[in-house]
Design an enzyme around this catalytic site. Structure first.
Site, PDB file in Angstrom:
ATOM      1  N   SER A 287      38.940  29.152  52.342  1.00 19.22           N
ATOM      2  CA  SER A 287      39.960  28.270  52.909  1.00 19.22           C
ATOM      3  C   SER A 287      41.306  28.853  52.516  1.00 19.22           C
ATOM      4  CB  SER A 287      39.825  26.858  52.322  1.00 19.22           C
ATOM      5  OG  SER A 287      40.998  26.120  52.600  1.00 19.22           O
TER       6      SER A 287
ATOM      7  N   TYR B 272      38.715  21.065  44.976  1.00 19.66           N
ATOM      8  CA  TYR B 272      38.303  21.766  46.201  1.00 19.66           C
ATOM      9  C   TYR B 272      38.948  23.151  46.268  1.00 19.66           C
ATOM     10  CZ  TYR B 272      37.908  22.851  51.195  1.00 19.66           C
ATOM     11  OH  TYR B 272      37.653  23.474  52.399  1.00 19.66           O
TER      12      TYR B 272
ATOM     13  N   THR C 283      24.522  27.865  57.258  1.00 16.25           N
ATOM     14  CA  THR C 283      24.364  26.621  56.498  1.00 16.25           C
ATOM     15  C   THR C 283      25.506  25.686  56.874  1.00 16.25           C
ATOM     16  OG1 THR C 283      25.619  27.326  54.543  1.00 16.25           O
ATOM     17  CG2 THR C 283      23.262  27.863  54.590  1.00 16.25           C
ATOM     18  N   GLY C 284      25.219  24.391  56.926  1.00 16.87           N
ATOM     19  CA  GLY C 284      26.225  23.468  57.437  1.00 16.87           C
ATOM     20  C   GLY C 284      26.512  23.773  58.897  1.00 16.87           C
ATOM     21  N   GLY C 285      25.457  24.027  59.642  1.00 15.25           N
ATOM     22  CA  GLY C 285      25.598  24.435  61.034  1.00 15.25           C
ATOM     23  C   GLY C 285      25.471  23.289  62.015  1.00 15.25           C
TER      24      GLY C 285
ATOM     25  N   SER D  58      27.865  20.740  62.387  1.00 13.28           N
ATOM     26  CA  SER D  58      29.136  20.069  62.664  1.00 13.28           C
ATOM     27  C   SER D  58      30.266  21.081  62.528  1.00 13.28           C
ATOM     28  CB  SER D  58      29.310  18.931  61.635  1.00 13.28           C
ATOM     29  OG  SER D  58      30.599  18.368  61.693  1.00 13.28           O
ATOM     30  N   GLY D  59      31.396  20.800  63.164  1.00 14.13           N
ATOM     31  CA  GLY D  59      32.620  21.550  62.920  1.00 14.13           C
ATOM     32  C   GLY D  59      32.492  23.062  63.057  1.00 14.13           C
ATOM     33  N   ILE D  60      32.996  23.771  62.067  1.00 16.69           N
ATOM     34  CA  ILE D  60      33.057  25.227  62.080  1.00 16.69           C
ATOM     35  C   ILE D  60      31.660  25.844  62.139  1.00 16.69           C
ATOM     36  CG2 ILE D  60      33.633  27.207  60.588  1.00 16.69           C
ATOM     37  CD1 ILE D  60      36.095  25.448  59.618  1.00 16.69           C
ATOM     38  N   GLY D  61      30.727  25.288  61.390  1.00 16.61           N
ATOM     39  CA  GLY D  61      29.361  25.837  61.364  1.00 16.61           C
ATOM     40  C   GLY D  61      28.660  25.692  62.700  1.00 16.61           C
TER      41      GLY D  61
HETATM   42  N1  LIG Z   1      38.123  21.948  58.739  1.00 20.53           N
HETATM   43  C1  LIG Z   1      39.002  22.596  58.016  1.00 20.53           C
HETATM   44  O1  LIG Z   1      40.213  22.406  58.144  1.00 20.53           O
HETATM   45  C2  LIG Z   1      38.538  23.621  56.990  1.00 20.53           C
HETATM   46  C3  LIG Z   1      39.505  24.504  56.492  1.00 20.53           C
HETATM   47  C4  LIG Z   1      39.106  25.461  55.565  1.00 20.53           C
HETATM   48  C5  LIG Z   1      37.799  25.521  55.158  1.00 20.53           C
HETATM   49  N2  LIG Z   1      36.885  24.630  55.645  1.00 20.53           N
HETATM   50  C6  LIG Z   1      35.509  24.785  55.192  1.00 20.53           C
HETATM   51  O2  LIG Z   1      34.696  24.996  56.322  1.00 20.53           O
HETATM   52  C7  LIG Z   1      33.363  24.587  56.047  1.00 20.53           C
HETATM   53  C8  LIG Z   1      32.882  23.663  57.161  1.00 20.53           C
HETATM   54  O3  LIG Z   1      33.728  22.534  57.173  1.00 20.53           O
HETATM   55  P1  LIG Z   1      34.021  21.680  58.497  1.00 20.53           P
HETATM   56  O4  LIG Z   1      35.459  21.368  58.480  1.00 20.53           O
HETATM   57  O5  LIG Z   1      33.384  22.298  59.653  1.00 20.53           O
HETATM   58  O6  LIG Z   1      33.306  20.311  58.058  1.00 20.53           O
HETATM   59  P2  LIG Z   1      32.212  19.352  58.740  1.00 20.53           P
HETATM   60  O7  LIG Z   1      32.513  19.167  60.170  1.00 20.53           O
HETATM   61  O8  LIG Z   1      32.178  18.182  57.829  1.00 20.53           O
HETATM   62  O9  LIG Z   1      30.864  20.187  58.605  1.00 20.53           O
HETATM   63  C9  LIG Z   1      30.277  20.408  57.351  1.00 20.53           C
HETATM   64  C10 LIG Z   1      28.868  20.898  57.577  1.00 20.53           C
HETATM   65  O10 LIG Z   1      28.271  21.226  56.314  1.00 20.53           O
HETATM   66  C11 LIG Z   1      27.121  20.405  56.108  1.00 20.53           C
HETATM   67  N3  LIG Z   1      27.052  20.180  54.666  1.00 20.53           N
HETATM   68  C12 LIG Z   1      27.985  19.642  53.860  1.00 20.53           C
HETATM   69  N4  LIG Z   1      27.542  19.638  52.592  1.00 20.53           N
HETATM   70  C13 LIG Z   1      26.300  20.190  52.616  1.00 20.53           C
HETATM   71  C14 LIG Z   1      25.329  20.439  51.629  1.00 20.53           C
HETATM   72  N5  LIG Z   1      25.517  20.126  50.334  1.00 20.53           N
HETATM   73  N6  LIG Z   1      24.158  21.034  52.010  1.00 20.53           N
HETATM   74  C15 LIG Z   1      23.945  21.360  53.300  1.00 20.53           C
HETATM   75  N7  LIG Z   1      24.823  21.127  54.270  1.00 20.53           N
HETATM   76  C16 LIG Z   1      25.988  20.533  53.929  1.00 20.53           C
HETATM   77  C17 LIG Z   1      27.337  19.181  56.979  1.00 20.53           C
HETATM   78  O11 LIG Z   1      26.149  18.534  57.368  1.00 20.53           O
HETATM   79  P3  LIG Z   1      25.521  17.323  56.482  1.00 20.53           P
HETATM   80  O12 LIG Z   1      26.665  16.436  56.082  1.00 20.53           O
HETATM   81  O13 LIG Z   1      24.531  16.667  57.389  1.00 20.53           O
HETATM   82  O14 LIG Z   1      24.868  17.994  55.320  1.00 20.53           O
HETATM   83  C18 LIG Z   1      27.976  19.847  58.200  1.00 20.53           C
HETATM   84  O15 LIG Z   1      26.995  20.502  58.976  1.00 20.53           O
HETATM   85  C19 LIG Z   1      33.392  23.971  54.665  1.00 20.53           C
HETATM   86  O16 LIG Z   1      32.996  24.933  53.706  1.00 20.53           O
HETATM   87  C20 LIG Z   1      34.861  23.617  54.485  1.00 20.53           C
HETATM   88  O17 LIG Z   1      35.215  23.549  53.129  1.00 20.53           O
HETATM   89  C21 LIG Z   1      37.234  23.698  56.564  1.00 20.53           C
END
Ligand SMILES: NC(=O)c1ccc[n+]([C@@H]2O[C@H](COP(=O)([O-])OP(=O)(O)OC[C@H]3O[C@@H](n4cnc5c(N)ncnc54)[C@H](OP(=O)(O)O)[C@@H]3O)[C@@H](O)[C@H]2O)c1
Length: 249
Positions: free
Chosen positions: A138, A151, A13-15, A17-20
């Site tokens: 996180s 958060y 899920t959330g696949g 962008s970014g980590i996903g």
């Molecule tokens: N980057 C960091 O430093 C970091 C550190 C610790 C944890 N995290 C966690 O890692 C995860 C991924 O974050 P990321 O940094 O890779 O962010 P990102 O690049 O913004 O990617 C987020 C992904 O989740 C999707 N998404 C967000 N809300 C959603 C929802 N309600 N339903 C379905 N899809 C949803 C987005 O697509 P859409 O917007 O199109 O829905 C996107 O595919 C998150 O749980 C974040 O809290 C990130």
């Protein structure tokens, strides 16, 4: 070539962008059949193309239970079951205590906690024995960060859910682990900064990491693939930190 996920069916899920996205790419490269979700159709289409290997995208918001039902109905129809669930969708923004409003709280807990709970619960009929469930936590699940309490609390909840779910799912030998990244260069991280201050925020965050830089999504994806595979077969209820040491010192 690493084919450790050959024959497995995975949902990230959330696949998109970014980590996903990086994890979906890694799972597919290691042989899994991958489904990804996200709310934006254009990003979903681009992600499916970037992942390749027959990946499929299903649009859906984890905060909407009807969307989750539709996602799982489609996976059931196309693949019949799941072996790997990476409940990763989520995010958040910053507000100090005193400025937290209902919208802020409901949006963050709605995706990161409520959405994640129902993402996992609704997957249960599809998850086979010996499946791996990975939840994105996180480093802030354990620490305090100014203006980031909602958060951080949502990720603390995620970390604790895995402890109880490891017990709830024990009869089916389904493992549940939390993957806890430190700061990773993604659109989600950059989006935390006010417009024009992105570079300053990223440079500051890098100083907080003993390794001296931000993580790359591919580095988190390798850990996700480890947790998804039988290489981590004796890990359950754990939190695995991929943080360059940020929360360890
Ligand atoms: N980057 C960091 O430093 C970091 C550190 C610790 C944890 N995290 C966690 O890692 C995860 C991924 O974050 P990321 O940094 O890779 O962010 P990102 O690049 O913004 O990617 C987020 C992904 O989740 C999707 N998404 C967000 N809300 C959603 C929802 N309600 N339903 C379905 N899809 C949803 C987005 O697509 P859409 O917007 O199109 O829905 C996107 O595919 C998150 O749980 C974040 O809290 C990130």
């Amino acid at each position: 070539m690493n084919t450790k996920l050959e024959g497995k069916v995975a949902l990230v899920t959330g696949g998109t962008s970014g980590i996903g996205l990086a994890s979906a790419q890694e799972f597919a490269a290691q042989g899994a059949r991958v489904f990804v979700t996200g709310r934006r159709q254009q990003e979903l289409d681009a992600a499916v193309e970037a992942i390749g290997h027959g990946a499929a995208g299903i649009r859906g918001d984890v905060a909407k239970l009807d969307d989750l039902d539709r996602v799982y109905a489609e996976i059931r129809e196309q693949a019949g079951h799941l072996d790997i669930l990476f409940a990763n969708a989520g995010g958040g923004d910053m507000k100090p205590l005193g400025e937290i409003d209902e919208e802020h709280f409901d949006r963050i807990f709605g995706s990161n906690v409520r959405g994640l709970v129902f993402t996992v619960q609704k997957a249960l009929p599809l998850l086979r024995e010996d499946s791996s469930v990975i939840l994105t936590g996180s480093t802030v699940q354990d620490t305090g960060t100014a203006s980031f309490s909602i958060y951080s609390a949502s990720k603390a909840a995620v970390r604790n859910l895995a402890r109880s779910w490891a017990l709830d799912l024990a009869p089916r030998r389904i493992r549940v682990n939390v993957l806890s990244p430190g700061p990773v260069l993604t659109p989600g991280l950059t989006g935390l900064a006010p417009a024009g201050q992105e570079e300053g925020l990223l440079a500051y965050l890098a100083t907080q990491v003993p390794i001296g830089r931000l993580g790359k999504p591919e580095e988190i994806a390798k850990v996700a693939a480890f947790l998804a595979s039988s290489d981590s077969s004796f890990m359950n209820g754990s939190a695995v930190y991929a943080d360059g040491g940020a929360a360890q010192v």
